[in-house]
Design an enzyme around this catalytic site. Structure first.
Site, PDB file in Angstrom:
ATOM      1  NE  ARG A   1      21.772 -10.140  11.771  1.00  0.00           N
ATOM      2  CZ  ARG A   1      22.948 -11.029  12.619  1.00  0.00           C
ATOM      3  NH1 ARG A   1      23.720 -11.419  11.489  1.00  0.00           N
ATOM      4  NH2 ARG A   1      22.793 -11.095  13.563  1.00  0.00           N
TER       5      ARG A   1
ATOM      6  CB  THR B   1      13.402  -6.182   3.287  1.00  0.00           C
ATOM      7  OG1 THR B   1      14.809  -6.174   3.909  1.00  0.00           O
ATOM      8  CG2 THR B   1      12.521  -6.024   4.232  1.00  0.00           C
ATOM      9  CE  LYS B   2      18.481  -4.506   1.188  1.00  0.00           C
ATOM     10  NZ  LYS B   2      19.906  -3.947   1.543  1.00  0.00           N
TER      11      LYS B   2
ATOM     12  CG  HIS C   1      -1.915  -0.880   1.187  1.00  0.00           C
ATOM     13  ND1 HIS C   1      -3.085  -0.762   0.668  1.00  0.00           N
ATOM     14  CD2 HIS C   1      -2.146  -2.163   2.005  1.00  0.00           C
ATOM     15  CE1 HIS C   1      -4.026  -1.845   0.604  1.00  0.00           C
ATOM     16  NE2 HIS C   1      -3.388  -2.649   1.332  1.00  0.00           N
TER      17      HIS C   1
END
Length: 224
Positions: free
Chosen positions: A202, A187-188, A134
């Site tokens: 991580r 996120t990665k 969003h």
């Protein structure tokens, strides 16, 4: 005492029979998917939208509370402001789930692009995988009325284990046979054969093929 034992056995038996009936109803009420998978269990309650955009492998079992949602446009009815016209976004989503994928419960897949889950992936409970976010460009407008952004595909490769309460964000690829720890926010992208934890997630360990063991990322041996 004898009565209590008999009653307990009867209740257990009744529970088993109720579960069997529930499984039969769940199987009989599955929608028609984009392909014709075999031996599929998606327990009730569940929410399956646009099944013609969902491809399932064989022997898939998803526990109760699953949400499979390829989102073709935004806003949807419940995200539309009642008094203001919002620009309509169009998407071409696809969800692909491979063979023998299992999820304990509450697996949520919301695809604006492609979400691909390869064979033999193991999901714990309460996993959220979302291929778009969003918008929040304007802090004067409720966020549900703003455009979806960061729309990107997500890939979870063969044999991964995704832990309890994990969140996987747009554009992420999780490598083959990688583990994502409980309560992690990915996120990665994460390489093959790693263990990743935290928010943001991580890598803390990698599989060392030379010694055939998990090792800390600070002590991984050099490739030969």
């Amino acid at each position: 005492m004898l009565f209590n034992k008999i009653a307990r056995k009867l209740f257990v038996r009744l529970g088993i029979e109720i579960q069997k009936v529930g499984n039969s109803i769940a199987k009989a009420t599955l929608p028609k998917f984009a392909n014709s998978p075999r031996n599929i269990v998606i327990e009730l309650p569940r929410t399956i939208m646009s099944p013609d955009r969902i491809f399932l492998g064989d022997d898939v079992r998803l526990g109760p509370g699953s949400l499979l949602y390829p989102i073709t446009h935004y806003p949807t009815r419940w995200m539309q402001h009642p008094a203001k016209k919002q620009p309509q976004q169009k998407f071409d989503p696809k969800i692909t789930i491979g063979n023998r994928v299992t999820a304990t419960s509450n697996l949520q897949l919301a695809a604006f692009d492609k979400i691909t889950i390869e064979d033999d992936v193991l999901f714990a409970s309460n996993i959220n995988i979302t291929g778009g976010l969003h918008g929040y460009e304007n802090a004067n407008v409720p966020y549900k009325y703003q455009k979806i952004f960061k729309v990107s595909p997500i890939i979870i490769k063969q044999g991964c284990w995704i832990g309890q309460n994990a969140v996987i964000l747009p554009g992420v690829t999780i490598g083959e046979l990688t583990i994502v720890g409980a309560n992690s926010v990915v996120t990665k992208s994460i390489p093959d054969r790693c263990i990743a934890v935290g928010s943001p997630a991580r890598v803390i360990k990698k599989w060392d093929k030379n010694i055939q063991q998990w090792v800390s990322v600070t002590t991984v041996s050099s490739p030969t």
